[in-house]
Scaffold this motif. Sequence first.
Motif, PDB file in Angstrom:
ATOM      1  N   GLY A 105       0.813  -1.214   0.000  1.00  0.00           N
ATOM      2  CA  GLY A 105       0.000   0.000   0.000  1.00  0.00           C
ATOM      3  C   GLY A 105       0.846   1.263   0.000  1.00  0.00           C
ATOM      4  O   GLY A 105       0.540   2.232  -0.708  1.00  0.00           O
ATOM      5  N   ILE A 106       1.936   1.269   0.780  1.00  0.00           N
ATOM      6  CA  ILE A 106       2.837   2.427   0.826  1.00  0.00           C
ATOM      7  C   ILE A 106       3.494   2.621  -0.537  1.00  0.00           C
ATOM      8  O   ILE A 106       3.599   3.748  -1.038  1.00  0.00           O
ATOM      9  CB  ILE A 106       3.909   2.246   1.928  1.00  0.00           C
ATOM     10  N   LEU A 107       3.930   1.547  -1.163  1.00  0.00           N
ATOM     11  CA  LEU A 107       4.544   1.643  -2.490  1.00  0.00           C
ATOM     12  C   LEU A 107       3.549   2.196  -3.511  1.00  0.00           C
ATOM     13  O   LEU A 107       3.884   3.072  -4.314  1.00  0.00           O
ATOM     14  CB  LEU A 107       5.069   0.275  -2.938  1.00  0.00           C
ATOM     15  N   GLY A 108       2.318   1.706  -3.468  1.00  0.00           N
ATOM     16  CA  GLY A 108       1.290   2.203  -4.376  1.00  0.00           C
ATOM     17  C   GLY A 108       0.993   3.679  -4.159  1.00  0.00           C
ATOM     18  O   GLY A 108       0.853   4.446  -5.116  1.00  0.00           O
ATOM     19  N   LEU A 109       0.912   4.110  -2.899  1.00  0.00           N
ATOM     20  CA  LEU A 109       0.640   5.516  -2.601  1.00  0.00           C
ATOM     21  C   LEU A 109       1.821   6.395  -2.988  1.00  0.00           C
ATOM     22  O   LEU A 109       1.641   7.511  -3.475  1.00  0.00           O
ATOM     23  CB  LEU A 109       0.310   5.683  -1.116  1.00  0.00           C
ATOM     24  N   PHE A 110       3.023   5.898  -2.798  1.00  0.00           N
ATOM     25  CA  PHE A 110       4.237   6.614  -3.207  1.00  0.00           C
ATOM     26  C   PHE A 110       4.181   6.920  -4.705  1.00  0.00           C
ATOM     27  O   PHE A 110       4.446   8.048  -5.136  1.00  0.00           O
ATOM     28  CB  PHE A 110       5.445   5.733  -2.867  1.00  0.00           C
ATOM     29  N   LEU A 111       3.804   5.928  -5.495  1.00  0.00           N
ATOM     30  CA  LEU A 111       3.691   6.118  -6.952  1.00  0.00           C
ATOM     31  C   LEU A 111       2.565   7.091  -7.297  1.00  0.00           C
ATOM     32  O   LEU A 111       2.704   7.921  -8.196  1.00  0.00           O
ATOM     33  CB  LEU A 111       3.458   4.777  -7.642  1.00  0.00           C
ATOM     34  N   ALA A 167       7.933   9.648 -17.778  1.00  0.00           N
ATOM     35  CA  ALA A 167       7.775   9.450 -16.340  1.00  0.00           C
ATOM     36  C   ALA A 167       6.417   8.820 -16.027  1.00  0.00           C
ATOM     37  O   ALA A 167       6.325   7.910 -15.193  1.00  0.00           O
ATOM     38  CB  ALA A 167       7.932  10.784 -15.600  1.00  0.00           C
ATOM     39  N   PHE A 168       5.352   9.296 -16.708  1.00  0.00           N
ATOM     40  CA  PHE A 168       4.023   8.692 -16.533  1.00  0.00           C
ATOM     41  C   PHE A 168       4.058   7.213 -16.918  1.00  0.00           C
ATOM     42  O   PHE A 168       3.501   6.365 -16.219  1.00  0.00           O
ATOM     43  CB  PHE A 168       2.974   9.403 -17.386  1.00  0.00           C
ATOM     44  N   LEU A 169       4.706   6.901 -18.039  1.00  0.00           N
ATOM     45  CA  LEU A 169       4.809   5.502 -18.481  1.00  0.00           C
ATOM     46  C   LEU A 169       5.538   4.650 -17.447  1.00  0.00           C
ATOM     47  O   LEU A 169       5.121   3.535 -17.140  1.00  0.00           O
ATOM     48  CB  LEU A 169       5.520   5.420 -19.827  1.00  0.00           C
ATOM     49  N   ALA A 170       6.646   5.169 -16.923  1.00  0.00           N
ATOM     50  CA  ALA A 170       7.426   4.409 -15.936  1.00  0.00           C
ATOM     51  C   ALA A 170       6.597   4.154 -14.676  1.00  0.00           C
ATOM     52  O   ALA A 170       6.583   3.034 -14.145  1.00  0.00           O
ATOM     53  CB  ALA A 170       8.706   5.170 -15.595  1.00  0.00           C
ATOM     54  N   ILE A 171       5.890   5.177 -14.204  1.00  0.00           N
ATOM     55  CA  ILE A 171       5.067   5.017 -13.002  1.00  0.00           C
ATOM     56  C   ILE A 171       3.961   3.992 -13.244  1.00  0.00           C
ATOM     57  O   ILE A 171       3.714   3.121 -12.411  1.00  0.00           O
ATOM     58  CB  ILE A 171       4.480   6.378 -12.563  1.00  0.00           C
ATOM     59  N   GLN A 172       3.304   4.090 -14.396  1.00  0.00           N
ATOM     60  CA  GLN A 172       2.222   3.146 -14.706  1.00  0.00           C
ATOM     61  C   GLN A 172       2.740   1.720 -14.841  1.00  0.00           C
ATOM     62  O   GLN A 172       2.082   0.774 -14.396  1.00  0.00           O
ATOM     63  CB  GLN A 172       1.504   3.573 -15.994  1.00  0.00           C
ATOM     64  N   LEU A 173       3.918   1.551 -15.441  1.00  0.00           N
ATOM     65  CA  LEU A 173       4.492   0.212 -15.570  1.00  0.00           C
ATOM     66  C   LEU A 173       4.848  -0.381 -14.212  1.00  0.00           C
ATOM     67  O   LEU A 173       4.571  -1.559 -13.956  1.00  0.00           O
ATOM     68  CB  LEU A 173       5.724   0.238 -16.478  1.00  0.00           C
ATOM     69  N   VAL A 174       5.448   0.414 -13.338  1.00  0.00           N
ATOM     70  CA  VAL A 174       5.785  -0.087 -11.999  1.00  0.00           C
ATOM     71  C   VAL A 174       4.516  -0.440 -11.234  1.00  0.00           C
ATOM     72  O   VAL A 174       4.448  -1.478 -10.571  1.00  0.00           O
ATOM     73  CB  VAL A 174       6.643   0.945 -11.223  1.00  0.00           C
ATOM     74  N   GLU A 175       3.499   0.409 -11.359  1.00  0.00           N
ATOM     75  CA  GLU A 175       2.244   0.120 -10.666  1.00  0.00           C
ATOM     76  C   GLU A 175       1.593  -1.149 -11.209  1.00  0.00           C
ATOM     77  O   GLU A 175       1.137  -2.001 -10.445  1.00  0.00           O
ATOM     78  CB  GLU A 175       1.285   1.300 -10.808  1.00  0.00           C
ATOM     79  N   MET A 176       1.597  -1.295 -12.528  1.00  0.00           N
ATOM     80  CA  MET A 176       0.936  -2.437 -13.144  1.00  0.00           C
ATOM     81  C   MET A 176       1.719  -3.735 -12.927  1.00  0.00           C
ATOM     82  O   MET A 176       1.146  -4.762 -12.562  1.00  0.00           O
ATOM     83  CB  MET A 176       0.787  -2.173 -14.655  1.00  0.00           C
ATOM     84  N   LEU A 177       3.037  -3.682 -13.123  1.00  0.00           N
ATOM     85  CA  LEU A 177       3.835  -4.909 -13.083  1.00  0.00           C
ATOM     86  C   LEU A 177       4.305  -5.289 -11.686  1.00  0.00           C
ATOM     87  O   LEU A 177       4.502  -6.466 -11.402  1.00  0.00           O
ATOM     88  CB  LEU A 177       5.051  -4.767 -14.007  1.00  0.00           C
ATOM     89  N   VAL A 178       4.482  -4.313 -10.812  1.00  0.00           N
ATOM     90  CA  VAL A 178       5.004  -4.617  -9.484  1.00  0.00           C
ATOM     91  C   VAL A 178       3.903  -4.569  -8.429  1.00  0.00           C
ATOM     92  O   VAL A 178       3.606  -5.572  -7.781  1.00  0.00           O
ATOM     93  CB  VAL A 178       6.162  -3.651  -9.109  1.00  0.00           C
ATOM     94  N   VAL A 179       3.279  -3.408  -8.264  1.00  0.00           N
ATOM     95  CA  VAL A 179       2.326  -3.229  -7.162  1.00  0.00           C
ATOM     96  C   VAL A 179       1.112  -4.140  -7.323  1.00  0.00           C
ATOM     97  O   VAL A 179       0.740  -4.860  -6.387  1.00  0.00           O
ATOM     98  CB  VAL A 179       1.897  -1.746  -7.050  1.00  0.00           C
ATOM     99  N   ASN A 180       0.490  -4.111  -8.490  1.00  0.00           N
ATOM    100  CA  ASN A 180      -0.711  -4.936  -8.688  1.00  0.00           C
ATOM    101  C   ASN A 180      -0.402  -6.423  -8.594  1.00  0.00           C
ATOM    102  O   ASN A 180      -1.182  -7.192  -8.025  1.00  0.00           O
ATOM    103  CB  ASN A 180      -1.374  -4.602 -10.021  1.00  0.00           C
TER     104      ASN A 180
END
Length: 196
Positions: A105-111, A167-180
């Motif tokens: 949750g912290i990682l997701g909110l950070f992003l 930067a938007f792409l990188a954030i979305q990729l980290v959220e999609m591939l890591v956080v989710n």
Amino acid sequence: MIGLDSAGILILQTLGSLYLIVVLLRFILQLVRADFYNPLSQFVVKATHPLLRPLRRIIPSIGGLDLSSLVLALLVQMLIMALLLLLAYGGIGNPLSLILWAVIGILGLFLKIFFFALLASVILSWVAPNSYNPGALLVHQLCEPLLSPIRRILPNLGGLDISPIFAFLAIQLVEMLVVNNLAVMSHMPALLQRLL
């Protein structure tokens, strides 16, 4: 009583998430070395100081990272999640799972904080490009450490800055591939996944 439970969950999610954002902003502001004399920074400092003071006696800063504010964010996230699970299901379940879910949750909110700061930065660059508003300056200070490495790689396009797109792409990729994926692999309940 279903309406009261839903209302309690809504209030807890809203107020808890707002305070969690303030605590995480305290960590991020120190991470990006933002101006702490900015009025918005001063609000963040004053809102988090009462809970951070005792933690600072126990947890030192290491290498310029304010670990005490990160630990406070983790504790606040765990408390919010535990109370939500208690309201919705009548128990909190496995404490180790709760710790893992809080980290996710912290990682997701950070992003999300960086995503919305970038969005505000792009909008401000269109409507108020050279504003000296404290909010605009703080948004710029939050985004610059994220955008400057991308700007060094991209060729100069003559006044058109497309670094926020990457930067938007990188954030979305980290959220999609890591956080989710972490949320799914850790069997996070759907109620808590809505916090991400």
